[in-house]
Write an enzyme that holds these catalytic residues in place. Structure first.
Site, PDB file in Angstrom:
ATOM      1  CE  LYS A  75     -38.236 -27.304  28.700  1.00 46.56           C
ATOM      2  NZ  LYS A  75     -39.571 -27.632  29.242  1.00 46.56           N
ATOM      3  CE  LYS A 120     -46.138 -27.304  27.252  1.00 46.15           C
ATOM      4  NZ  LYS A 120     -45.330 -28.472  27.633  1.00 46.15           N
TER       5      LYS A 120
END
Ligand code: MG
Length: 369
Positions: free
Chosen positions: A165, A265
């Site tokens: 990230k 997702k």
């Protein structure tokens, strides 16, 4: 076969470590999970889960799932859950949009369809194997040193795919990417996930400064318009994740060449039925995939694993095990668990894992007879 009852549970899934999304969005410590049990007149029971990744990640909301199910329930009761396209159409007519509210219903219907056929969901969708699929780590560290430490811990546990990230501070992002790449084993897949944390100028500065490394970025800017605008100005491969919600998004990304990878997702895109169409658009256009739960328990991880099993290994980079980031287990240790950085589907009909109803407490709503 008919759906006779829809029972809704709300449960908290506390995160082991609080999570900050890039770009100044709020910290959160708990996932609001909705578990849905669908009963039928033939005695089969299916389970679905809808767990957004907090309420500030994408437009998906735990209470919104439960409100959406209340609105859709009268249109779903009485349908045959094995006919997932009919259930999908009924939901889309009853409540346009709100895909995240539909995914737990879709998942429970696939679970029942699989049980009725004596086949796993993956097998029902035409998949032949139950190979072990790599899990992507989630490296939320801030500094170069922390990033090294977190990656080392994942590597010790067998992980070969990593989602590092980044986003926010341009110079720190460049330093972290350079350090990770300097120590990267050859066999690893590393995705630098910005989570929409850069403006266009920030994205270009990092992407141009790391051009020699040939690394891949996920969701480097807020919207598809932003990603399209900077596209001619850098040469890095791109994965689109949060901006891939509808089939129209998938078609636009493929047609306009906005990304080389889809991050699918399941809760965000509305469940397996809708995600399978995105998979097909991706495969038809040479776009690879990461497939994962948006968040949640082992049930949500397992749903993603079924779709991943339908994608050739060369085109599906990794799944994710959100179960490893939460401190409660609503399925009593059952279902696919992270082993040596991989997940393997159970060879059981339907979804393959159900929650412990005792762990869920009393239902918050129930519709039907
Ligand atoms: Mg992402």
């Amino acid at each position: 076969m008919k759906i006779t009852r829809i029972t809704v549970y709300k449960t908290d899934l506390p995160l082991e470590h609080p999570y900050w999304l890039a770009g100044g969005r709020l910290k959160f410590e708990n996932l609001d999970a909705t578990l849905v049990r669908i009963d039928t007149d033939e005695g089969l029971t299916g389970w679905g889960e809808g767990t957004p990744w907090g309420h500030t990640y994408v437009p998906a909301h735990g209470p919104g799932i439960r409100a959406g199910i209340e609105t859709m329930a009268p249109f779903i009761l009485g349908l045959d859950p094995r006919r997932v396209l009919e259930v999908e159409r009924a939901m889309d007519l009853a409540l346009p949009g709100h895909l995240y509210a539909k995914s737990p219903i879709d998942m429970a219907c696939w679970d029942i369809a699989g049980q009725a056929a004596g086949m796993s969901i993956a097998a029902m969708m035409g998949a032949q194997d139950s190979r072990a699929i790599p899990i992507a780590s989630s490296v939320g560290a801030k500094t170069v040193e922390e990033t090294r430490e977190v990656l080392a811990r994942y590597r010790d546990r067998g992980y070969v795919a990593h989602s590092v990230k980044i986003g926010g501070d341009v110079d720190r992002d460049v330093a972290r990417i350079r350090d990770v790449e300097a120590h990267r084993p050859q066999n690893e897949i590393i995705l630098y996930d910005v989570n929409r944390g850069w403006t266009r100028q920030q994205a270009l500065r990092v992407m141009q400064a790391t051009e020699d490394l040939r690394v891949m970025f996920e969701q480097p800017a807020e919207s598809l318009d932003d990603i399209a605008a900077i596209r001619p100005l850098h040469s890095a491969p791109v994965s689109v994740d949060e901006s891939l919600v509808t089939l129209q998004d998938a078609a636009r990304i493929a047609r306009d060449g906005l990304a080389e990878v889809f991050g699918i997702k399941l809760n965000r895109v509305g469940g397996l039925t809708k995600a399978a169409r995105m998979r097909d658009i991706a495969l038809a256009h040479g776009i690879d995939m990461f497939v994962m739960a948006t968040g949640g328990s082992v049930l949500a991880d397992t749903e993603a694993l079924h779709l991943a099993a339908t994608i050739p290994a060369a085109n599906c980079h990794a799944v994710w095990a959100c179960q490893d980031m939460i401190t409660v287990d609503i399925a009593g240790g059952r279902g696919p668990r992270a082993q040596n950085g991989h997940l393997t589907l159970p060879d059981t009909p339907g979804l393959g894992v159900h929650p412990d109803q005792d762990a869920l407490g009393a239902p918050v709503a129930s519709y039907g007879g």
